[in-house]
Design a protein around this motif. Structure first.
Motif, PDB file in Angstrom:
ATOM      1  N   ASP A 220      28.002 -41.395 -73.068  1.00 57.36           N
ATOM      2  CA  ASP A 220      28.389 -42.484 -72.162  1.00 57.36           C
ATOM      3  C   ASP A 220      28.312 -42.051 -70.703  1.00 57.36           C
ATOM      4  O   ASP A 220      27.947 -42.849 -69.825  1.00 57.36           O
ATOM      5  N   GLU A 221      28.657 -40.801 -70.419  1.00 53.77           N
ATOM      6  CA  GLU A 221      28.603 -40.332 -69.030  1.00 53.77           C
ATOM      7  C   GLU A 221      27.172 -40.369 -68.491  1.00 53.77           C
ATOM      8  O   GLU A 221      26.936 -40.696 -67.321  1.00 53.77           O
ATOM      9  N   ILE A 223      24.766 -42.394 -69.626  1.00 49.26           N
ATOM     10  CA  ILE A 223      24.357 -43.798 -69.528  1.00 49.26           C
ATOM     11  C   ILE A 223      24.861 -44.412 -68.226  1.00 49.26           C
ATOM     12  O   ILE A 223      24.170 -45.214 -67.581  1.00 49.26           O
ATOM     13  N   GLU A 224      26.067 -44.034 -67.796  1.00 48.78           N
ATOM     14  CA  GLU A 224      26.596 -44.556 -66.534  1.00 48.78           C
ATOM     15  C   GLU A 224      25.737 -44.114 -65.355  1.00 48.78           C
ATOM     16  O   GLU A 224      25.497 -44.876 -64.415  1.00 48.78           O
ATOM     17  N   VAL A 225      25.270 -42.878 -65.392  1.00 45.58           N
ATOM     18  CA  VAL A 225      24.410 -42.382 -64.316  1.00 45.58           C
ATOM     19  C   VAL A 225      23.018 -43.000 -64.412  1.00 45.58           C
ATOM     20  O   VAL A 225      22.386 -43.327 -63.411  1.00 45.58           O
ATOM     21  N   GLN A 226      22.565 -43.204 -65.637  1.00 46.26           N
ATOM     22  CA  GLN A 226      21.219 -43.721 -65.853  1.00 46.26           C
ATOM     23  C   GLN A 226      21.066 -45.140 -65.337  1.00 46.26           C
ATOM     24  O   GLN A 226      20.079 -45.466 -64.672  1.00 46.26           O
ATOM     25  N   GLY A 227      22.039 -45.993 -65.597  1.00 46.16           N
ATOM     26  CA  GLY A 227      21.935 -47.376 -65.165  1.00 46.16           C
ATOM     27  C   GLY A 227      20.757 -48.068 -65.843  1.00 46.16           C
ATOM     28  O   GLY A 227      20.432 -47.795 -67.008  1.00 46.16           O
ATOM     29  N   ASP A 231      16.121 -47.511 -69.315  1.00 43.86           N
ATOM     30  CA  ASP A 231      17.019 -47.917 -70.397  1.00 43.86           C
ATOM     31  C   ASP A 231      16.258 -48.425 -71.616  1.00 43.86           C
ATOM     32  O   ASP A 231      16.851 -48.658 -72.675  1.00 43.86           O
TER      33      ASP A 231
END
Length: 265
Positions: A220-221, A223-227, A231
């Motif tokens: 999850d950490e 994914i938050e940075v990836q935006g 995706d």
């Protein structure tokens, strides 16, 4: 008006013209950085903005390295053009409007050379050789065509001038760019070894391959940075193993780990 009086209209018009062809240098520098500036203004980051220029630099370097004939031909072409330009410059006014074109070419070269040094500091690390050599040759030819041979004073002057000093430094800087590429142009520069005829690195390889793919979920950490960037990509771990013949006495294999550069072109 006295018929014997000299006609000063040409001199008056010349003195009233304040255009300086040297402004073409600034135009050339802006042209060299233009693509990067436009990409930055469009929202690209610095890496993405300079990436097309880096790719073109690599392509040109490889093309020049693979074809000494092309490199030598470009050297001769630039030298001949500079000789013709020097002949024309000596017979024209220092403020002729058309001189803005060679000065713009000078600015373009200076901009490209500065871009090369920036790329060299952060990416290239001295890997590109022939491209700066060609740009250095072009710089030397343009400087000599526009300013004549490198001397600290013009004919009739008693002391060196700052303009001539910069001209001399520019020619020596261009020579410094050219010298490392001379051995490569002559075929004496070190080159990577040829691909082996058998074993790893040969084409085609002597082994068949078997590949395993295992998708994994991003934390999850991450994914938050990836935006929204990438995706739609399903990240996986790939393991590729060679099929080794049993009759070969091979008990160990080298391991290569390739990492995906997130967000890079």
């Amino acid at each position: 008006m006295d018929a014997d009086a000299p006609d000063l209209s040409g001199e008056i018009a010349h003195e009233g013209t304040r255009f300086s062809p040297q402004w073409g240098i600034l135009l050339g520098v802006l042209l060299a950085y233009g693509e990067m500036i436009l990409r930055l203004l469009s929202g690209k980051d610095l890496v993405d903005s300079v990436w097309p220029h880096a790719v073109r630099s690599l392509e040109w370097t490889l093309r020049l390295r693979e074809s000494p004939t092309l490199t030598l031909s470009l050297f001769l072409l630039v030298g001949a053009a500079a000789f013709g330009l020097r002949t024309r410059v000596k017979s024209t006014s220092e403020r002729a409007v058309w001189l803005a074109l060679p000065y713009a070419a000078l600015g373009l070269l200076l901009g490209l050379i500065s871009l090369h040094f920036l790329l060299d500091v952060f990416y290239l690390r001295g890997a590109f050789l022939m491209l700066p050599t060609l740009m250095g040759w072009g710089l030397a030819c343009l400087l000599i065509a526009l300013g004549g041979p490198p001397t600290l004073r013009k004919s009739g002057e008693t002391r060196p001038s700052a303009t001539r000093a910069f001209h001399v430094l520019g020619v020596f800087f261009a020579a410094w760019l050219v010298m490392p590429g001379v051995p490569a142009l002559a075929g004496f520069a070190p080159t990577p070894p040829a691909a082996p005829t058998m074993g790893y690195g040969s084409v085609p390889g002597p082994y068949t391959l078997e590949q395993y793919r295992s998708p994994y979920a991003l934390p999850d950490e991450v994914i938050e940075v990836q935006g929204p960037l990438e995706d739609d990509v399903e990240f996986s771990v790939y393991v590729t193993l060679p099929h080794l013949p049993e009759e070969l006495p091979i008990s160990h294999l080298p391991l290569a780990v390739l990492l995906h550069g997130f967000g890079y072109p």
